[in-house]
Write an enzyme that holds these catalytic residues in place. Structure first.
Site, short mmCIF file in Angstrom:
data_model
loop_
_atom_site.label_atom_id
_atom_site.label_comp_id
_atom_site.label_asym_id
_atom_site.label_seq_id
_atom_site.Cartn_x
_atom_site.Cartn_y
_atom_site.Cartn_z
N GLU A 175 0.86 -1.20 0.00
CA GLU A 175 0.00 0.00 0.00
C GLU A 175 0.88 1.23 0.00
O GLU A 175 1.74 1.40 0.85
CB GLU A 175 -0.92 -0.02 1.23
CG GLU A 175 -1.70 1.26 1.47
CD GLU A 175 -2.51 1.73 0.26
OE1 GLU A 175 -3.34 0.94 -0.24
OE2 GLU A 175 -2.31 2.87 -0.20
N GLY A 188 -19.69 5.51 0.76
CA GLY A 188 -20.99 5.63 1.42
C GLY A 188 -21.38 4.41 2.25
O GLY A 188 -22.19 4.51 3.16
N ARG A 426 -27.21 8.16 -11.67
CA ARG A 426 -26.28 9.21 -11.24
C ARG A 426 -25.86 10.11 -12.40
O ARG A 426 -25.71 11.32 -12.22
CB ARG A 426 -25.05 8.54 -10.63
CG ARG A 426 -25.40 7.84 -9.35
CD ARG A 426 -24.31 6.96 -8.85
NE ARG A 426 -24.52 6.67 -7.44
CZ ARG A 426 -23.62 6.09 -6.66
NH1 ARG A 426 -22.47 5.71 -7.15
NH2 ARG A 426 -23.88 5.88 -5.40
N HIS A 536 -16.17 7.81 -9.54
CA HIS A 536 -15.76 6.43 -9.82
C HIS A 536 -15.34 6.35 -11.28
O HIS A 536 -16.03 6.86 -12.16
CB HIS A 536 -16.96 5.50 -9.57
CG HIS A 536 -16.62 4.04 -9.56
ND1 HIS A 536 -16.44 3.32 -8.41
CD2 HIS A 536 -16.43 3.17 -10.58
CE1 HIS A 536 -16.16 2.06 -8.70
NE2 HIS A 536 -16.15 1.94 -10.01
N GLU A 565 -11.87 -1.18 -8.59
CA GLU A 565 -12.07 -0.03 -9.48
C GLU A 565 -11.03 0.05 -10.58
O GLU A 565 -11.25 0.71 -11.60
CB GLU A 565 -12.08 1.25 -8.63
CG GLU A 565 -12.68 2.43 -9.38
CD GLU A 565 -12.76 3.70 -8.55
OE1 GLU A 565 -12.72 3.61 -7.30
OE2 GLU A 565 -12.87 4.77 -9.16
N LEU A 581 -19.09 -1.53 -3.71
CA LEU A 581 -18.63 -2.38 -2.60
C LEU A 581 -18.88 -3.84 -2.93
O LEU A 581 -18.12 -4.73 -2.52
CB LEU A 581 -19.31 -1.96 -1.29
CG LEU A 581 -18.85 -0.58 -0.77
CD1 LEU A 581 -19.69 -0.13 0.41
CD2 LEU A 581 -17.38 -0.61 -0.40
P1 ADP Z 1 -10.88 -0.45 -4.61
O1 ADP Z 1 -12.22 0.08 -4.25
O2 ADP Z 1 -10.81 -0.95 -5.99
O3 ADP Z 1 -10.35 -1.39 -3.59
P2 ADP Z 1 -9.50 1.72 -3.33
O4 ADP Z 1 -9.35 3.12 -3.81
O5 ADP Z 1 -10.37 1.50 -2.17
O6 ADP Z 1 -9.93 0.85 -4.58
O7 ADP Z 1 -8.08 1.11 -2.95
C1 ADP Z 1 -6.98 1.14 -3.81
C2 ADP Z 1 -5.73 1.22 -2.96
O8 ADP Z 1 -4.57 1.03 -3.77
C3 ADP Z 1 -5.55 2.58 -2.28
O9 ADP Z 1 -5.37 2.40 -0.91
C4 ADP Z 1 -4.32 3.16 -2.97
O10 ADP Z 1 -3.57 4.03 -2.14
C5 ADP Z 1 -3.55 1.91 -3.33
N1 ADP Z 1 -2.58 2.13 -4.42
C6 ADP Z 1 -2.77 2.85 -5.56
N2 ADP Z 1 -1.67 2.83 -6.31
C7 ADP Z 1 -0.75 2.09 -5.64
C8 ADP Z 1 0.60 1.71 -5.90
N3 ADP Z 1 1.25 2.12 -6.99
N4 ADP Z 1 1.23 0.93 -4.98
C9 ADP Z 1 0.61 0.53 -3.84
N5 ADP Z 1 -0.65 0.88 -3.54
C10 ADP Z 1 -1.33 1.63 -4.42
#
Ligand code: ADP
Length: 599
Positions: A175, A188, A426, A536, A565, A581
């Site tokens: 992460e 939400g 939406r 989104h 996503e 979700l």
């Molecule tokens: P989803 O709903 O698809 O799970 P989220 O936005 O909730 O998407 O989560 C995607 C996560 O991936 C975020 O916490 C984001 O910070 C992390 N992320 C995005 N790019 C990278 C990267 N290059 N390396 C590590 N983590 C990443």
């Protein structure tokens, strides 16, 4: 490798880095800051996102001994790292030059400002305490190995990680931010799912087939039918899976904005925090699965046509190679915060330049799309970018929203006139909003929605708080409300009278609205301003129903999976409210399982 609780790990990382930082800015010779304080405990407050954050700071003659947050109203889950981690970092570094927590910058700033105020009372030389250090010493390059490597600790990544682990794999989740959660943690919190044949489904005349139809048709039949089928058929099982790990949902489903039907299951914990409480609890109580925070994946390793790992960068710029024995899952979320990508792919909206805000967390920059493209992955439907008509005028976030059932609210423009079916899709609502003066709407509700001023929205904000902060307005009568928000009172009164006629007759109105419950006739009345906001990104990496990533020639890329996503082609032109979700949980689970079992 030791497994750490992810929050603890982040807090420790911040603390260690801050301490290193000071050490090096002092030439490495001494930890002393040369400060003297009037010994004692001092309290001070500063404004956070939701009211005051109050801290108590204990100092000895030449040391900050403790910093503690005494009171705050910040959103649990989202602000935890700021509320818990920043005080520790200040003490560890004996300095105020500590990093804010991204995604919780208001809360971070409040803790730092209140501590600054308390240290001023203690006679500190604040300028010296504020001196930013050099960047921390570069940590060593390292190589890690796990069966399954997941990129991104949002909803899809955590589901994939846990599911891979449940299927026998060792797991590392990377992460890039200092906390887990991504967009999901502030979502939400509504998860569409039909418990086919249950009493609730029968009462609501709901079925998996109707969920399919509304999802597919709601996306103008542009979604991949197989993926939509996978989504709706596994939705309830995913709710049950979360429940089996301790997650709690409210008993009755409701109709979320743009969800079209009462099938959204709302977690008991606020916004998306319940998902992470659940996943974190699993990770904490099991060996062989860990989250590595502050590690940004840069590229996917492809060797002899197979994906074998990830190259990443640690917080201090060190290279981290993560080898995957079995598979890599890309779960990096969307590109709602990447303005260049928004502009490159946008076809539907007047503009998506920086003038349009976003509900997304700062890390939603489309990294996974770029990484997958670099190993030849196919991208689909990138132009399908969803906006909501419900952004906060200042920040674009969903906070400050006057939440209520779709049936119980209307939207009016600055003239006090309705302009759209508030139960519509939406995209329909947001396109209509762009055409209104200033692209601004007022949500109007009455005491049917907010019988008490203390009733809170998803972000832990009561309507009274919002009114006090000038983020919502109140009137005992509609005329008074209209005056308070600067719309012509006669227009608002006429608009509501016409709306109430349709509530009584239940006949579709001029905008085609069919969802009605109570009339707007019971003071006090409330209004809140909202603007279009990017929510989104529905396009992304092409996957099949087993979440294999498909390349530009239509072939599976061995060892590479994607979920959430970052993928494209499920929601078509328009995602139903409450389906995200479901998407991340259903496909995250499948990706984790298949990566673990090599399917
Ligand atoms: P989803 O709903 O698809 O799970 P989220 O936005 O909730 O998407 O989560 C995607 C996560 O991936 C975020 O916490 C984001 O910070 C992390 N992320 C995005 N790019 C990278 C990267 N290059 N390396 C590590 N983590 C990443």
């Amino acid at each position: 490798m030791n497994k750490q609780h992810v929050f603890t790990r982040a807090i420790r990382t911040i603390a260690v880095l801050a301490a290193l930082f000071l050490l090096f800015s002092c030439g490495g010779s001494s930890r002393s800051t040369g400060q003297t304080y009037k010994p004692g405990t001092y309290t001070a407050s500063a404004k956070g996102y939701h009211g005051d954050v109050t801290v108590a700071v204990k100092v000895t003659k030449n040391k900050i001994a403790a910093v503690r947050v005494l009171e705050h109203g910040e959103t649990p889950g989202i602000s935890d790292l700021a509320i818990n981690g920043i005080p520790k970092a200040i003490v560890a570094s004996q300095s105020l030059a500590v990093d804010s927590v991204s995604g919780a910058s208001f809360s971070s700033k409040a803790v730092i400002t209140a501590t600054t105020e308390a240290l001023t009372q203690a006679g500190a030389d604040i300028d010296k305490l504020m001196v930013a250090g050099q960047s921390a010493k570069k940590e060593k390059d390292e190589t890690l190995t796990a069966d399954v490597v997941v990129i991104g600790a949002g909803g899809a990544g955590m589901a994939a990680g846990v599911s891979a682990h449940q299927n026998g794999a060792t797991v590392i989740i990377l992460e890039k931010m200092p906390k887990v959660g991504g967009n999901t943690i502030s979502a939400g919190g509504a998860m569409n799912a039909v418990d086919e044949g249950s009493e609730t489904a029968l009462k609501n005349k709901d079925s998996v087939a109707l969920h399919f139809k509304q999802t597919y048709e709601g996306g103008d039949k542009k979604g991949d039918e197989e993926l939509v089928k996978t989504l709706v058929e596994n939705a309830w099982d995913s709710v049950a899976w979360l429940q089996s790990m301790g997650m709690k949902f409210l008993p009755d489903p409701f109709t979320v904005t743009g969800g079209l039907w009462p099938r959204a299951h709302k977690p008991v914990d606020p916004v998306g925090t319940g998902f992470f409480k659940t996943y974190n609890a699993y990770i904490e109580s099991n060996k062989g699965i860990e989250v590595r925070l502050n590690v940004k994946a840069d590229s996917i390793i492809l060797e002899n046509g197979k994906v074998t790992g990830v190259i990443a960068t640690g917080k201090t710029g060190n290279k981290i190679t993560v080898k995957a024995n079995k598979g890599v899952v890309v779960a990096t979320g969307g590109f709602g915060q990447n303005i260049a990508m928004r502009q490159e792919f946008n076809k539907a909206w007047p503009t998506l330049d920086e003038s349009v805000k976003s509900t997304n967390h700062p890390g939603a920059t489309g990294d996974g799309i770029a990484m997958a493209k670099a190993v030849n992955a196919q991208l689909v439907q990138m132009e399908n970018i969803q906006l909501l008509p419900l952004g906060d005028p200042e920040t674009g976030s969903l906070s400050g929203n006057i939440e209520t059932d779709v049936e119980k609210r209307i939207f009016v423009n600055t003239e006090g006139k309705r302009f759209v079916d508030e139960g519509a899709r939406r995209d329909t609502m947001t396109l209509a909003l762009f055409k209104q003066p200033g692209a601004k709407l007022w949500i109007i509700v009455d005491a049917h929605s907010y019988p008490q001023g203390t009733k809170k929205n998803n972000f832990n904000e009561s309507i009274d708080d919002l009114v006090a902060a000038g983020r919502a307005f109140k009137g005992e009568t509609l005329e008074e409300l209209a005056k308070n928000i600067g719309v012509p009172p006669e227009n608002l009164v006429a608009t509501v009278a016409d709306f109430n006629k349709h509530v009584a007759s239940k006949k579709p109105d001029a905008f085609g609205r069919t969802l009605f419950s109570e009339p707007l006739d019971k003071g006090p009345f409330y209004a809140g301003a909202r603007i279009p906001t990017v929510h989104h990104t529905m396009g992304g990496i092409k996957i099949d129903k087993e979440t294999h990533v498909i390349d530009v020639n239509g072939q599976i890329i061995p060892g590479l999976y994607a979920a959430g996503e970052v993928t494209g082609g499920i929601h078509g032109t328009n995602r139903l409210g409450g389906n995200a979700l479901t998407d991340i949980t259903v496909f995250g689970r499948i990706a984790g399982k298949n990566a673990a079992t090599g399917k």
